[in-house]
Every structure is written in structure tokens, then in C-alpha cells.
Design a protein around this motif. Structure first.
Motif, PDB file in Angstrom:
ATOM      1  N   TYR A  94     -33.986  75.228 138.025  1.00  0.00           N
ATOM      2  CA  TYR A  94     -33.422  75.679 139.289  1.00  0.00           C
ATOM      3  C   TYR A  94     -33.597  74.695 140.447  1.00  0.00           C
ATOM      4  CZ  TYR A  94     -33.391  80.063 136.688  1.00  0.00           C
ATOM      5  OH  TYR A  94     -33.170  81.032 135.730  1.00  0.00           O
ATOM      6  N   GLY A 121     -31.512  87.390 147.315  1.00  0.00           N
ATOM      7  CA  GLY A 121     -30.966  87.607 145.982  1.00  0.00           C
ATOM      8  C   GLY A 121     -30.226  86.414 145.415  1.00  0.00           C
ATOM      9  N   ASN A 122     -29.662  85.566 146.292  1.00  0.00           N
ATOM     10  CA  ASN A 122     -28.891  84.407 145.834  1.00  0.00           C
ATOM     11  C   ASN A 122     -29.729  83.133 145.725  1.00  0.00           C
ATOM     12  OD1 ASN A 122     -26.443  85.827 145.649  1.00  0.00           O
ATOM     13  ND2 ASN A 122     -26.075  85.578 147.854  1.00  0.00           N
ATOM     14  N   VAL A 123     -31.000  83.219 146.049  1.00  0.00           N
ATOM     15  CA  VAL A 123     -31.870  82.039 145.926  1.00  0.00           C
ATOM     16  C   VAL A 123     -32.109  81.760 144.443  1.00  0.00           C
ATOM     17  CG1 VAL A 123     -34.154  81.093 146.458  1.00  0.00           C
ATOM     18  CG2 VAL A 123     -32.955  82.509 148.144  1.00  0.00           C
ATOM     19  N   PRO A 124     -32.058  80.495 144.020  1.00  0.00           N
ATOM     20  CA  PRO A 124     -32.244  80.185 142.591  1.00  0.00           C
ATOM     21  C   PRO A 124     -33.571  80.711 142.061  1.00  0.00           C
ATOM     22  CG  PRO A 124     -31.459  78.255 143.789  1.00  0.00           C
ATOM     23  CD  PRO A 124     -31.787  79.284 144.823  1.00  0.00           C
ATOM     24  N   PHE A 129     -32.888  92.004 147.797  1.00  0.00           N
ATOM     25  CA  PHE A 129     -31.690  91.471 147.139  1.00  0.00           C
ATOM     26  C   PHE A 129     -30.680  90.943 148.160  1.00  0.00           C
ATOM     27  CE2 PHE A 129     -33.207  92.682 143.139  1.00  0.00           C
ATOM     28  CZ  PHE A 129     -32.322  92.266 142.159  1.00  0.00           C
ATOM     29  N   ARG A 130     -30.607  91.612 149.305  1.00  0.00           N
ATOM     30  CA  ARG A 130     -29.636  91.189 150.314  1.00  0.00           C
ATOM     31  C   ARG A 130     -30.028  89.857 150.957  1.00  0.00           C
ATOM     32  NH1 ARG A 130     -29.551  92.076 155.682  1.00  0.00           N
ATOM     33  NH2 ARG A 130     -31.218  93.627 155.525  1.00  0.00           N
TER      34      ARG A 130
END
Length: 490
Positions: A66, A30-33, A26-27
Motif C-alpha cells: 500500500y 475509509g479510502n486510505v490504503p 468509514f466516511r
């Protein structure tokens, strides 16, 4: 009394390690589409319910939603799907991403450590040794095999007297006959007779891809508990017995021929197996296990992909009658009906070549290629951890209107010289770079042969002119519900 605390402690350690791993996922990504992922289960709750047709549809949905970078969280690993030519060029051109994805490890028990799955120095040495198997003179000698087996296929199509038939299973039997004779030097008669070996190869292909994206199937331990395990083991047994038997017979024959000076190969034609057994041709001595792996690799790579290509090319010809007519006229004008097909005839079929290329664009037989990250790195600003699977989506890229205007239109003219001034990494039906398909010339010769024979003698029609196939993604692209076409005698 002492055992219980130890078990609890071990479970606690495992839980903590799992939570730490999930936190790291997640770190870093986690922000990848991508579709929303549960912290503990990722996307597995969603994906576990999908069959190969729904899975394909979902991947395209994610792409449209995405963009050209999509993340799928599969609990113990992540798939990072890239579908822009700049990202794919970076992946393909770098030795850092030269190892096939660990997803392909599910193939290991079937294929062994052959040219598809190998990596590093041994892969390079084997690739160099096998390149001679695809010398143009050897490929020329296979054209009579392509033509003879294509004649069997055409007779079967005409025997239906214009009735609707599903071409995909027939094309698969054709390619199996071809690849068995050219890779092992044996005639299977798959198009004419029932075969345990043919069923085994089909079962292995289907179950192996299911294991790749299904969390229960991916683990060897949990796979044993599924309904597919018994079928898989039986298919492995049939495949192993058949292939090892052929290898032993051929090696004995090679030794006997060497002592008597007899020329090897039917009609002077060397199969891939013949070449692997001769160190004077490969520059090294392959063991029986190595030969087994390489032969299985070529069997796997050389039949399913080509049967997919045949199916979708014939669909395109039926869907677009003007394209079919132009290809038919070219075949009639350049290939004499009373002469055997040869390499020169194949080379002269320029428009048919454009048709094949456009079909590969719209329906790439291998819709996705994968690599694995062997150490932590960064790609396009995204932190990727060791073990991440990076996938380049050929199907997504080939059907992206940014790269191919009106991608839903079948236009072979896209590949005329004046229209091919595009990034070379935007069109990768055979992958690209050092790990591109070693057998692509073989495949193109086979395709041109079977298509020229079929289109000369059959007019291909769609029962429903508005039909658009649903896709099913296993290891290759397949029609979800078959490909039903009508073959009318000309």
C-alpha cells in the motif's frame, strides 16, 4: 417488568452510537490504503490471530502493498502508519501531534506518568528537570559501570568455548545490570544470579505490547479474562515492591548524607535516583510516586532497546566479517588493552560509530513511534478524527530503497559525511523533535563500551552464514527465534 425495556433501550442506544462511530470512521478514512476492513469489526478479525512475529511480517507486507501511508482499523480506534520523511517531519515538528498515542496507556499501570507518557506543561517541566541527569560529566562517570558489566558478559561468552549461544537474553541481562546500577544505584547481578525482578520486567514488556494491538487485551475489562492477567499482576507486584524499597532506602540515605556532609553515590557517582531525590540538582522536589514513575520509565526505556541494539549489531558483525575486522582493528589501535576505557576512547571509535548507525538503520530498536490526535485535523489530505493513533514507521522508512539504496546491504559507509546529505527526518532511530530520546548519548556510550570489549576478545561468527533473522515486534524490535552466534576467543 420495567427493567427489561430499560436494558433493551440502553443496548439500542449503545448499538446506535457504535454504528455512528463506525460510519464516521468509514466516511473519514475509509479510502486510505490498507487491508480490507469489515464495517463492524475493522481488521480485528484478522489481527487477533497474529502473534508478534506474524504481525511484524504483515506490517511489512502492507507497506510493500500500500505504500508509505497505511491504515489499520482496530475496531475502536485506527492506526495511521506514515513512513515518508515529509509526513514524519510534519508530525514531529508540530505541537499538534506532541502527545504520545493512547496505545501507550497500557503502560500506565506499570510506568506511571513519567517522561515517556506525560504530556503538556508537566512533561516540559519534567524533561527540563531531568536533562541535568544526562550532563556529560555524569555520563562520563557511568563508563566504568558499562565496562565492568561488559567484562562479566565477555567472560560468559568465552566460557562457552566457541559453542553457539543465543546472545539476546545475555545482552538483556547485561543491560539490566547496567541500567539498575546507573538508574537506581543498586547491583542486581542479573548476569550471574536468577532474579524475580528481571523476570517481572520481561513479563511486563511482553504482555504490555500484546495488549496494544489485541482487541481483547486492550480493554481492562476483557484483559482480566485472559491467561496473561495473573502473570501481569504478579509482575507488577514484584516490580513495585523492588522499586519502592530502593527509593525508600535511597531517600533515607540522601537525608542522612545531607546532615553529615557525606558525598553521595558509589565512588562519587550519582545514579538517576540520587539526582531525582535532590532538588538542588533538578530544580524541584519530586514526590516518591513521581520518582517511582521516572525510575520505571528509565528502566523500561534503557534496557530492552539497548539489548536489541547489541543483538543486531553483533549479528551484523558476524554476517559481514569485513566490517567486523575493520571495527576490531580500530578498537585495537585506539583503545590500549591495559587501560580502563574512558570517554575519550569512546569518542575516538569513529568506524564503530558508523557500524552502530547502520545497524540502527537496518534494525531500529524502536521500529515504530506513535502519537495521538487530540482534535480533528488533516494530515497529507487525510481527515483524522480525535483519538486516531498516528504512527511513524522508522523500520519501514529505514528499509525503503527510495531513501537508502540497496537497503538489504549492510554498508556503514552510508553515514560518512559525504553520504549524509539526506532529509534529517529519514533516519530517526531515537525519534526526533522535542520528544526525542533523552538518553541517546547514554545508550551510545554503553553500546560502544560493550562492543569494544566484546569484539577485542571475541571473533563473532554465524553458525549458518546465510542466516537471516525473522523479526518479532513487541515494544522493541527482537529476533523471533533468538540470535544464535558463536563467540570464538581471539
Amino acid at each position: 417488568m420495567f427493567v427489561l425495556p430499560v436494558v433493551i433501550a440502553l443496548l439500542g442506544v449503545l448499538v446506535l452510537r457504535f454504528v455512528a462511530f463506525r460510519y464516521r470512521v468509514f466516511r473519514t478514512v475509509g479510502n486510505v490504503p490498507g487491508p480490507p476492513a469489515n464495517f463492524f469489526l475493522g481488521n480485528t478479525q484478522e489481527l487477533i490471530h497474529y502473534d508478534t512475529q506474524v504481525f511484524f511480517d504483515k506490517l511489512m507486507e502492507y507497506f510493500h502493498r500500500y505504500g508509505t501511508i497505511v491504515k489499520l482499523d482496530l475496531l475502536s480506534k485506527c492506526w495511521m502508519i506514515f513512513s515518508s520523511p515529509s509526513d514524519i517531519e510534519h508530525i514531529i515538528s508540530s505541537n499538534q501531534f506532541n502527545r504520545k498515542s493512547m496505545d501507550y496507556d497500557t503502560l500506565q499501570e506499570w510506568l506511571g506518568n513519567g517522561i515517556l507518557l506525560d504530556h503538556g506543561s508537566s512533561w516540559f517541566a519534567n524533561r527540563r528537570a531531568l536533562t541535568g541527569a544526562f550532563h556529560f560529566k555524569i555520563l562520563d562517570s557511568y563508563v566504568p559501570v558499562f565496562e565492568e558489566q561488559a567484562e562479566v558478559l565477555v567472560r560468559k561468552l568465552l566460557a562457552n568455548a566457541g559453542k553457539v549461544v543465543d546472545i539476546f537474553p545475555l545482552a538483556k541481562l547485561y543491560t539490566l545490570d547496567v541500567i539498575l546500577e546507573t538508574s537506581m544505584g543498586v547491583r542486581c547481578r542479573a548476569q550471574l544470579e536468577d532474579s524475580d525482578y528481571v523476570r517481572a520486567v520481561s513479563d511486563l514488556s511482553r504482555i504490555t505490547f500484546w495488549r496494544m494491538y489485541n482487541a481483547i487485551g486492550y480493554s481492562d475489562w476483557t484483559f482480566r479474562l485472559t491467561k496473561h492477567y495473573k502473570t501481569y499482576q504478579e509482575a507488577l507486584r514484584v516490580n513495585r515492591e523492588f522499586t519502592t524499597s530502593v527509593i525508600k532506602q535511597r531517600r533515607a540515605q540522601v537525608v542522612a548524607n545531607a546532615s553529615t556532609g557525606v558525598q553521595e553515590g558509589a565512588k562519587g557517582r550519582l545514579s538517576l535516583l540520587d539526582i531525582l531525590l535532590r532538588s538542588d540538582l533538578t530544580g524541584r522536589q519530586f514526590t516518591d510516586d513521581e520518582v517511582y514513575s521516572q525510575v520505571n520509565n528509565f528502566m523500561f526505556a534503557g534496557h530492552d532497546t539497548t539489548s536489541s541494539a547489541i543483538t543486531f549489531i553483533l549479528y551484523a558483525c558476524a554476517k559481514y566479517p569485513d566490517v567486523q575486522q575493520r571495527a576490531y582493528e580500530e578498537i585495537c589501535s585506539l583503545v590500549p588493552p591495559d587501560q580502563p576505557l574512558d570517554q575519550q576512547h569512546i569518542n575516538n571509535l569513529k568506524y564503530l560509530d558508523l557500524v552502530i548507525k547502520e545497524s540502527f538503520r537496518m534494525f531500529p530498536p524502536v521500529p515504530y513511534f506513535s502519537r495521538t490526535i487530540e482534535r480533528d485535523t488533516t494530515l497529507n489530505g487525510i481527515q483524522l478524527t480525535k483519538g486516531t493513533a498516528i504512527t511513524f514507521g522508522a523500520y519501514m522508512m529505514h528499509n525503503n530503497p527510495e531513501y537508502f539504496p540497496e537497503p538489504d546491504q549492510f554498508r556503514p559507509e552510508r553515514f560518512d559525511d559525504e553520504e549524509t546529505k539526506r532529509n534529517p527526518f529519514v533516519y530517526i532511530p531515537f525519534s526526533a523533535g522535542s520528544r526525542n530520546c533523552i538518553g541517546q548519548k547514554f545508550a551510545l556510550n554503553e553500546l560502544k563500551t560493550v562492543l569494544s570489549k566484546t569484539l577485542r576478545r571475541c571473533k563473532v561468527e554465524l553458525p549458518d552464514p546465510n542466516f537471516v533473522p525473522k523479526m518479532r515486534m513487541e515494544l522493541v524490535l527482537k529476533p523471533a527465534n533468538g540470535m544464535h552466534l558463536r563467540f570464538v576467543p581471539r
